[in-house]
Motif scaffolding. Sequence first.
Motif, mmCIF file in Angstrom:
data_model
loop_
_atom_site.group_PDB
_atom_site.id
_atom_site.type_symbol
_atom_site.label_atom_id
_atom_site.label_comp_id
_atom_site.label_asym_id
_atom_site.label_seq_id
_atom_site.Cartn_x
_atom_site.Cartn_y
_atom_site.Cartn_z
ATOM 1 N N HIS A 150 0.833 -1.201 0.000
ATOM 2 C CA HIS A 150 0.000 0.000 0.000
ATOM 3 C C HIS A 150 0.870 1.254 0.000
ATOM 4 O O HIS A 150 1.797 1.361 0.802
ATOM 5 C CB HIS A 150 -0.910 0.005 1.235
ATOM 6 C CG HIS A 150 -1.847 1.163 1.276
ATOM 7 N ND1 HIS A 150 -2.990 1.215 0.511
ATOM 8 C CD2 HIS A 150 -1.798 2.320 1.971
ATOM 9 C CE1 HIS A 150 -3.606 2.349 0.746
ATOM 10 N NE2 HIS A 150 -2.913 3.038 1.616
ATOM 11 N N ILE A 151 0.584 2.193 -0.889
ATOM 12 C CA ILE A 151 1.238 3.497 -0.908
ATOM 13 C C ILE A 151 0.347 4.433 -0.102
ATOM 14 O O ILE A 151 -0.837 4.597 -0.419
ATOM 15 C CB ILE A 151 1.435 4.011 -2.346
ATOM 16 C CG1 ILE A 151 2.352 3.057 -3.113
ATOM 17 C CG2 ILE A 151 1.998 5.433 -2.336
ATOM 18 C CD1 ILE A 151 2.510 3.390 -4.574
ATOM 19 N N ILE A 152 0.903 5.034 0.946
ATOM 20 C CA ILE A 152 0.117 5.823 1.894
ATOM 21 C C ILE A 152 -0.300 7.177 1.337
ATOM 22 O O ILE A 152 -1.451 7.575 1.466
ATOM 23 C CB ILE A 152 0.906 6.013 3.212
ATOM 24 C CG1 ILE A 152 1.139 4.646 3.853
ATOM 25 C CG2 ILE A 152 0.176 6.934 4.171
ATOM 26 C CD1 ILE A 152 2.112 4.671 5.008
ATOM 27 N N ASP A 153 0.624 7.920 0.720
ATOM 28 C CA ASP A 153 0.336 9.275 0.245
ATOM 29 C C ASP A 153 0.671 9.426 -1.226
ATOM 30 O O ASP A 153 1.657 8.864 -1.705
ATOM 31 C CB ASP A 153 1.158 10.312 1.019
ATOM 32 C CG ASP A 153 0.716 10.465 2.461
ATOM 33 O OD1 ASP A 153 -0.506 10.443 2.699
ATOM 34 O OD2 ASP A 153 1.589 10.608 3.335
ATOM 35 N N SER A 154 -0.133 10.240 -1.918
ATOM 36 C CA SER A 154 0.178 10.616 -3.292
ATOM 37 C C SER A 154 1.262 11.681 -3.271
ATOM 38 O O SER A 154 1.376 12.449 -2.309
ATOM 39 C CB SER A 154 -1.056 11.175 -3.991
ATOM 40 O OG SER A 154 -2.040 10.191 -4.130
ATOM 41 N N THR A 155 2.062 11.734 -4.325
ATOM 42 C CA THR A 155 3.097 12.759 -4.432
ATOM 43 C C THR A 155 3.433 12.982 -5.906
ATOM 44 O O THR A 155 3.106 12.159 -6.756
ATOM 45 C CB THR A 155 4.365 12.362 -3.639
ATOM 46 O OG1 THR A 155 5.238 13.482 -3.569
ATOM 47 C CG2 THR A 155 5.079 11.181 -4.262
#
Length: 71
Positions: A48-53
């Motif tokens: 899982h990728i927690i934050d968009s950037t």
Amino acid sequence: EKKRICFTLPVSQLAFWDRNKKWKVEAGDMDVLIGSSSQDIRLEDSFHIIDSTWLDGKERGFYAKAQVTNA
């Protein structure tokens, strides 16, 4: 013969060119499928990728670092 393969995938390798013409890594679940072909998947997992950037295209990764050892 069995081998263990460990790899590190830079999150920047998952970036895509968004509609604003910027490289974006989007939050969410990512599936990893490994096999000899798309019809022969032998291992499957997810993360899982927690934050968009957004990132500078010069920072994008293109290769995963891998280590091969005996199983």
